[in-house]
Write a protein that holds these residues in place. Structure first.
Motif, PDB file in Angstrom:
ATOM      1  N   MET A 294       0.818  -1.211   0.000  1.00 44.79           N
ATOM      2  CA  MET A 294       0.000   0.000   0.000  1.00 44.79           C
ATOM      3  C   MET A 294       0.852   1.261   0.000  1.00 44.79           C
ATOM      4  SD  MET A 294      -3.210  -0.834   2.573  1.00 44.79           S
ATOM      5  CE  MET A 294      -3.847   0.829   2.404  1.00 44.79           C
ATOM      6  N   LEU A 295       1.998   1.220   0.698  1.00 45.44           N
ATOM      7  CA  LEU A 295       2.855   2.400   0.781  1.00 45.44           C
ATOM      8  C   LEU A 295       3.707   2.530  -0.468  1.00 45.44           C
ATOM      9  CD1 LEU A 295       4.041   2.320   4.498  1.00 45.44           C
ATOM     10  CD2 LEU A 295       2.113   3.526   3.506  1.00 45.44           C
ATOM     11  N   GLU A 305       5.657  10.961  -0.126  1.00 48.04           N
ATOM     12  CA  GLU A 305       5.312   9.565   0.110  1.00 48.04           C
ATOM     13  C   GLU A 305       3.801   9.404  -0.026  1.00 48.04           C
ATOM     14  OE1 GLU A 305       6.449   6.086   3.382  1.00 48.04           O
ATOM     15  OE2 GLU A 305       6.639   8.215   3.876  1.00 48.04           O
ATOM     16  N   MET A 306       3.372   8.342  -0.698  1.00 48.33           N
ATOM     17  CA  MET A 306       1.958   8.127  -0.964  1.00 48.33           C
ATOM     18  C   MET A 306       1.523   6.781  -0.406  1.00 48.33           C
ATOM     19  SD  MET A 306       1.309  10.903  -2.780  1.00 48.33           S
ATOM     20  CE  MET A 306      -0.221  10.625  -3.680  1.00 48.33           C
ATOM     21  N   VAL A 307       0.211   6.628  -0.264  1.00 48.76           N
ATOM     22  CA  VAL A 307      -0.365   5.348   0.123  1.00 48.76           C
ATOM     23  C   VAL A 307      -1.518   5.058  -0.830  1.00 48.76           C
ATOM     24  CG1 VAL A 307      -1.879   6.454   1.824  1.00 48.76           C
ATOM     25  CG2 VAL A 307      -1.398   4.018   2.000  1.00 48.76           C
ATOM     26  N   ALA A 312      -6.761   4.600  -5.207  1.00 46.37           N
ATOM     27  CA  ALA A 312      -6.514   6.042  -5.158  1.00 46.37           C
ATOM     28  C   ALA A 312      -5.217   6.290  -4.391  1.00 46.37           C
ATOM     29  CB  ALA A 312      -7.672   6.765  -4.478  1.00 46.37           C
ATOM     30  N   PHE A 313      -4.453   7.274  -4.831  1.00 49.86           N
ATOM     31  CA  PHE A 313      -3.186   7.605  -4.188  1.00 49.86           C
ATOM     32  C   PHE A 313      -3.390   8.799  -3.253  1.00 49.86           C
ATOM     33  CE2 PHE A 313      -1.952   5.394  -8.050  1.00 49.86           C
ATOM     34  CZ  PHE A 313      -1.024   4.475  -7.545  1.00 49.86           C
ATOM     35  N   VAL A 351      -5.811  12.983   3.383  1.00 52.13           N
ATOM     36  CA  VAL A 351      -4.413  12.858   3.780  1.00 52.13           C
ATOM     37  C   VAL A 351      -4.339  11.718   4.794  1.00 52.13           C
ATOM     38  CG1 VAL A 351      -4.652  14.602   5.610  1.00 52.13           C
ATOM     39  CG2 VAL A 351      -2.388  14.059   4.713  1.00 52.13           C
ATOM     40  N   ALA A 352      -3.320  10.876   4.664  1.00 54.30           N
ATOM     41  CA  ALA A 352      -3.150   9.720   5.546  1.00 54.30           C
ATOM     42  C   ALA A 352      -2.064  10.019   6.571  1.00 54.30           C
ATOM     43  CB  ALA A 352      -2.791   8.483   4.729  1.00 54.30           C
TER      44      ALA A 352
END
Length: 405
Positions: A294-295, A305-307, A312-313, A351-352
Motif C-alpha cells: 500500500m505504501l 510519500e503516498m499510500v 486512489a493515491f 491525507v493519511a
C-alpha cells in the motif's frame, strides 16, 4: 459585554430577557471544563479499585449529568445569527450605490443559533463574500436584460443547522465564476501547469489563496486579493471549512460550515511515539491497517510519500518527521512500518497519517496555544485529557499542505 438569556418573568407568566455578562458565561464554561477534567481523573483513578456494577452505574449516571450541564452551558453562549444578517442587509444599499447595480438580498434561517464567539467574527468575512457577489457575480442591468434575466440581481443569504455544524450559504444568480480568467491567473501564479486542466472544484479553491484576484483594476470593493483570504483565515481559526460551487450563467454559491460551539470537541485520541495527538472526529474518514504494497516510496521529483487506498493515491504525512526539529530532521532514520493509518478529509482531498495506537474517543476541553507555542504547525490548540495528559489537536487542512515535506 452582555448577552441575553431567557428567564421567567417576575409576574410568573411568559418569558423575559435577562442580560448576562459574557465574562460570567465564559467563567461558567471554564468551570464546567474543569469539572469535566476532575470527573474523568476521579473515574480513571477509582474504576480499577471499585470495579463493581454499582460503581459503573453511578459513574454512567454522573457522566450523563455532566454532559447535560455541558450542553446547558454551551446553550448560554448561543445567539441567533439575526444580528449579523441585519448588519449585512444594511450594507446592500451601499453596495448598490457603489456598483450601480440593482440588488435584492433574501435572508432565511436568521434564528439559527451559533456560538457568540463565532458570531462576533463572521461579519467581516461574510461582507467580503457579499462584495464579491455584488462586484464580480451579478451583472449590470443591461447585461442581465440581454441574458433574459430580471434587472435586479438576487443574493441569497441563508443559514441552517446540520448536526453539530451550522451551514451559512451566500448564493447569487449572476454570471458565475469566469473559469478562463481564473485558470489563466492561476497558471501565472504557478498553481497549475501550462497544459494542466484542473477540475472545477480544484480550480475554485485557488480564489481563496492569499493575494489571488482576477480584477483588472483595484477598487474599494475588490482587486487586492485579500477578501477571500480573510474568509479562509477566519474559517481556519473557527475550525470551519469552505465549499465553492459555480455554474456559468447561473451564479455562484459559497458555503461555510462552522461548528455550533467551540467550547468542547469530540476527538479521536492517538499516540505516535511518546506524543499524544487528537483530531476532531468529523474529519476522520476511516481508520485502517495498511497491507503490504500500500505504501509508495517518495518519488525523486517531489519526494512525497503516498499510500494506495482502493486504487486512489493519498499523500502521507508522518507526524514524527512533520514535527521534527530542523536540526534533527535530517538524522531521522528511514521511515519504519506503519501500524495504523488515520485518513483525514480536507478541502483539498484526503491525507493519511500513520500512528502507533488509537487510544480513545473523548469529548475534550480545548485550550488555545499562546506565546511561543502559538507557532506550532498544523495545530488548533491543545486538548486536556481526563488522564491529566495533554494532546496536540491536529489541523488536517495544514497537515495536507505539509504532507511529504
Amino acid at each position: 459585554m452582555v448577552t441575553a438569556a431567557e428567564t421567567p418573568s417576575q409576574a410568573g407568566g411568559g418569558d423575559a430577557l435577562l442580560r448576562v455578562s459574557s465574562e460570567k458565561i465564559a467563567r461558567l464554561m471554564d468551570l464546567v471544563g474543569e469539572l469535566s477534567l476532575c470527573m474523568a481523573q476521579v473515574l480513571a483513578g477509582t474504576a480499577a479499585a471499585l470495579d463493581d456494577d454499582g460503581f459503573q452505574t453511578r459513574a454512567h449516571r454522573l457522566g450523563m449529568i455532566l454532559r447535560e450541564v455541558q450542553d446547558a452551558a454551551v446553550e448560554l453562549r448561543l445567539v441567533p445569527l439575526d444580528e449579523v444578517f441585519r448588519r449585512l442587509r444594511r450594507m446592500v444599499r451601499e453596495l448598490e450605490r457603489q456598483t450601480g447595480k440593482k440588488i435584492e438580498l433574501l435572508l432565511s434561517g436568521e434564528d439559527t443559533p451559533i456560538d457568540k464567539v463565532v458570531a462576533d467574527r463572521l461579519y467581516d468575512p461574510l461582507l467580503h463574500v457579499l462584495r464579491n457577489a455584488a462586484d464580480h457575480g451579478l451583472e449590470p442591468p443591461d447585461e442581465r436584460r440581454a441574458a433574459g434575466k430580471p434587472e435586479t440581481g438576487i443574493i441569497r443569504l441563508s443559514a441552517q443547522q446540520i448536526g453539530s455544524e451550522v451551514r451559512i450559504t451566500v448564493a447569487d444568480d449572476g454570471r458565475g465564476l469566469r473559469r478562463d480568467k481564473i485558470l489563466a491567473r492561476a497558471r501565472d501564479r504557478g498553481f497549475f501547469g501550462a497544459d494542466e486542466e484542473p477540475e472545477d472544484g480544484a480550480l475554485w479553491r485557488v480564489i481563496l489563496e492569499p493575494g489571488f484576484s482576477t480584477a483588472e483594476t483595484v477598487s474599494n470593493l475588490s482587486g487586492r486579493g485579500v477578501g477571500m483570504d480573510v474568509l479562509n483565515t477566519t474559517m481556519r481559526d473557527l475550525r470551519g471549512r469552505i465549499a465553492v460551487d459555480s455554474t456559468a450563467g447561473a451564479g455562484t454559491e459559497v458555503g461555510l460550515f462552522i461548528p455550533v460551539s467551540l467550547a468542547f470537541l469530540d476527538c479521536i485520541i492517538m499516540r505516535q511515539g511518546r506524543r499524544l495527538f487528537a483530531t476532531p472526529i468529523d474529519v476522520v474518514a476511516e481508520i485502517l491497517q495498511p497491507r503490504p504494497g500500500m505504501l509508495i516510496a517518495p518519488s525523486a521529483g517531489d519526494g512525497i510519500e503516498m499510500v494506495r487506498i482502493r486504487d486512489a493515491f493519498v499523500p502521507l504525512c508522518r507526524l514524527d518527521l512533520f514535527y521534527a526539529h530542523p536540526e534533527t530532521a535530517c538524522r531521522v532514520a528511514e521511515p519504519g512500518p506503519v501500524p495504523i493509518l488515520m485518513v483525514f478529509t480536507t478541502s483539498k482531498g484526503p491525507v493519511a497519517v500513520p500512528v502507533d495506537e488509537v487510544l480513545d474517543r473523548q469529548q475534550v476541553v480545548m485550550k488555545p496555544l499562546t506565546g511561543p507555542l502559538a507557532q506550532v504547525r498544523a495545530s488548533w490548540g491543545c486538548a486536556l485529557l481526563g488522564s491529566g495528559e495533554i494532546a496536540l489537536v491536529l489541523d488536517a487542512e495544514r497537515l495536507w499542505q505539509g504532507a511529504g515535506r
